[in-house]
Design a protein around this motif. Sequence first.
Motif, mmCIF file in Angstrom:
data_model
loop_
_atom_site.group_PDB
_atom_site.id
_atom_site.type_symbol
_atom_site.label_atom_id
_atom_site.label_comp_id
_atom_site.label_asym_id
_atom_site.label_seq_id
_atom_site.Cartn_x
_atom_site.Cartn_y
_atom_site.Cartn_z
ATOM 1 N N UNK A 49 54.236 9.836 22.105
ATOM 2 C CA UNK A 49 55.242 10.888 21.942
ATOM 3 C C UNK A 49 56.320 10.515 20.934
ATOM 4 N N UNK A 50 56.356 9.252 20.546
ATOM 5 C CA UNK A 50 57.380 8.788 19.622
ATOM 6 C C UNK A 50 56.740 8.060 18.461
ATOM 7 N N UNK A 51 57.304 6.905 18.119
ATOM 8 C CA UNK A 51 56.761 6.112 17.022
ATOM 9 C C UNK A 51 57.167 4.661 17.214
ATOM 10 N N UNK A 52 56.607 3.810 16.408
ATOM 11 C CA UNK A 52 56.947 2.397 16.434
ATOM 12 C C UNK A 52 56.636 1.756 15.109
ATOM 13 N N UNK A 53 57.077 0.536 14.970
ATOM 14 C CA UNK A 53 56.768 -0.277 13.803
ATOM 15 C C UNK A 53 56.315 -1.647 14.290
ATOM 16 N N UNK A 54 55.489 -2.283 13.473
ATOM 17 C CA UNK A 54 55.041 -3.638 13.779
ATOM 18 C C UNK A 54 55.173 -4.493 12.531
ATOM 19 N N UNK A 55 55.426 -5.753 12.745
ATOM 20 C CA UNK A 55 55.461 -6.737 11.671
ATOM 21 C C UNK A 55 54.404 -7.785 12.016
#
Length: 191
Positions: A49-55
């Motif tokens: 339902x949202x978002x994310x980031x990964x490194x």
Amino acid sequence: MIAEARNAKAAGAIIARAFHDDPDNRWVFGTRPMAPTFTALARHLYLARGFGHMAGGDGATLWLMDARDKNAGLIATLKVAAALGLSAGLGAMRRGLALDAVFSKAHPPQPHAFLFAVGVVPEAQGKGLGGALIRAGLERVDTADLPCYLESTKERNLPLYRHFGFQELPLLAAPRGCPPVWPMWRPAKAA
């Protein structure tokens, strides 16, 4: 990189490792595994339902552009509760639900984005990765001209959030025995 649903397990594992010494998560989970719960949250709520980031394998964030999306519906809620109960036990489930109820009541009433978690694994902390991940999410939030809210469970993280324009709100009235939680608010900053 932007996190997608297929990254839920990796994001959950990163956040669990990053939160291994988090006082509030220790209060909820004790010494039981956190990764299944954070994976379920990523899979059924934040990346759905949202978002994310990964490194890579070193850092991850989970966001909602509209904090009202936290109410993910019965099926998603049951999947997250099952992951928590099965991996950490009924006591952890009770403590987690009690803390979540406090969090839900504390959210400001106006529309806002919500930074649920920013986590960097211990060996990569202190190198600017958390800040880069927050910055990437705030770019999206600022483009939407939204204010943003978070709940910090570590006092030592407050300067980092202040650096990005977050301001402290009064401490939350956490459940008995739960360590303090610092809610923070960042006004909208049009991009």
